[in-house]
Design a protein around this motif. Structure first.
Motif, PDB file in Angstrom:
ATOM      1  N   ILE A   1      34.159  73.441  31.059  1.00 61.44           N
ATOM      2  CA  ILE A   1      35.398  72.915  31.645  1.00 61.44           C
ATOM      3  C   ILE A   1      35.912  71.720  30.842  1.00 61.44           C
ATOM      4  CG2 ILE A   1      36.320  71.709  33.681  1.00 61.44           C
ATOM      5  CD1 ILE A   1      34.565  73.620  35.378  1.00 61.44           C
ATOM      6  N   LEU A   2      35.023  71.010  30.175  1.00 57.38           N
ATOM      7  CA  LEU A   2      35.439  69.874  29.355  1.00 57.38           C
ATOM      8  C   LEU A   2      36.318  70.301  28.174  1.00 57.38           C
ATOM      9  CD1 LEU A   2      32.239  67.639  29.098  1.00 57.38           C
ATOM     10  CD2 LEU A   2      34.278  67.269  30.490  1.00 57.38           C
TER      11      LEU A   2
ATOM     12  N   PRO B   1      38.995  72.429  27.740  1.00 64.32           N
ATOM     13  CA  PRO B   1      40.446  72.245  27.868  1.00 64.32           C
ATOM     14  C   PRO B   1      40.838  70.802  28.167  1.00 64.32           C
ATOM     15  CG  PRO B   1      39.593  73.519  29.723  1.00 64.32           C
ATOM     16  CD  PRO B   1      38.467  73.350  28.749  1.00 64.32           C
ATOM     17  N   LEU B   2      39.935  70.026  28.768  1.00 69.68           N
ATOM     18  CA  LEU B   2      40.236  68.618  29.021  1.00 69.68           C
ATOM     19  C   LEU B   2      40.331  67.836  27.713  1.00 69.68           C
ATOM     20  CD1 LEU B   2      38.050  67.935  32.192  1.00 69.68           C
ATOM     21  CD2 LEU B   2      40.504  68.410  32.055  1.00 69.68           C
ATOM     22  N   ILE B   3      39.562  68.242  26.730  1.00 70.58           N
ATOM     23  CA  ILE B   3      39.648  67.626  25.398  1.00 70.58           C
ATOM     24  C   ILE B   3      41.034  67.878  24.811  1.00 70.58           C
ATOM     25  CG2 ILE B   3      38.773  67.755  23.021  1.00 70.58           C
ATOM     26  CD1 ILE B   3      35.983  68.422  24.397  1.00 70.58           C
ATOM     27  N   ASP B   4      41.533  69.110  24.950  1.00 65.67           N
ATOM     28  CA  ASP B   4      42.881  69.423  24.477  1.00 65.67           C
ATOM     29  C   ASP B   4      43.921  68.582  25.212  1.00 65.67           C
ATOM     30  OD1 ASP B   4      41.835  71.337  22.783  1.00 65.67           O
ATOM     31  OD2 ASP B   4      42.188  72.992  24.166  1.00 65.67           O
ATOM     32  N   LEU B   5      43.757  68.463  26.515  1.00 65.79           N
ATOM     33  CA  LEU B   5      44.689  67.663  27.312  1.00 65.79           C
ATOM     34  C   LEU B   5      44.694  66.213  26.837  1.00 65.79           C
ATOM     35  CD1 LEU B   5      46.642  67.492  29.707  1.00 65.79           C
ATOM     36  CD2 LEU B   5      44.658  67.077  31.179  1.00 65.79           C
ATOM     37  N   ALA B   6      43.524  65.678  26.551  1.00 66.04           N
ATOM     38  CA  ALA B   6      43.437  64.301  26.058  1.00 66.04           C
ATOM     39  C   ALA B   6      44.181  64.156  24.726  1.00 66.04           C
ATOM     40  CB  ALA B   6      41.974  63.885  25.899  1.00 66.04           C
TER      41      ALA B   6
END
Length: 183
Positions: A37-38, A40-45
């Motif tokens: 799950i991390l 796509p959160l990296i992409d969001l960041a």
């Protein structure tokens, strides 16, 4: 900006490898899921940092454009990259023989067309991001680098399309050197 892109790429692969290690070695499926799950959160960041950088007055550069490409590619090819990493992890670390035979003929052509479809999705996502950046910056002279990135990527997409179609028009009949080494 380039430091953020490199950091995002490194974090992307660390999260994937940690998730695979958690899944196969530690047998911790919940931890593995959390680590996946991390990704796509990296992409969001990276999206947030890119927009913040531009909003804070940074001159739009090729690095900002590359971040848009990175985001588009990561979203469009994410599942494919994770599947590839999963298979390589099983082969390299678990010594599982997956017996994958190199594709040839129409099957190879169809795979290439599918990958080209993913490239189109990446291009649409990344281009949207690029044009959003151009809109945010708003000054024609300040967006030249972003427009150049978009033009080069458009050319790359066109070349990829021609190559992908060539696999359908001229299907391979036997293994090639690249197929023998797993590419």
């Amino acid at each position: 900006m380039i430091v953020w892109i490199i950091t995002a790429e490194i974090a992307f692969w660390i999260a994937i490898m940690a998730a695979l290690f958690s899944r196969y070695i530690l047998k911790k499926l919940k931890l593995s899921t959390f680590l996946f799950i991390l990704v796509p959160l990296i992409d969001l960041a990276l999206i947030v940092f890119t927009i913040m950088d531009l909003r804070n007055g940074a001159i739009a550069s090729s690095a900002h454009g590359i971040s848009a490409i990175y985001i588009g590619v990561s979203i469009a090819y994410g599942k494919t990259m994770i599947t590839w990493a999963d298979e390589k992890f099983q082969v390299w670390f678990l010594k599982i023989n997956l017996n994958k035979k190199p594709l040839t003929g129409v099957a190879k052509g169809m795979k290439e067309l599918k990958l080209f479809g993913q490239h189109i999705i990446a291009y649409l996502l990344g281009s949207s991001m690029l044009w959003l950046m151009i809109t945010i910056v708003g000054h024609q002279e300040d967006t030249t680098a972003l427009e150049q990135v978009w033009k080069i990527w458009s050319l790359v997409l066109l070349i990829d399309g021609v190559i992908s179609l060539s696999y359908i028009l001229f299907p391979t009949k036997k293994k090639t050197f690249l197929a023998n080494i797993g590419l």
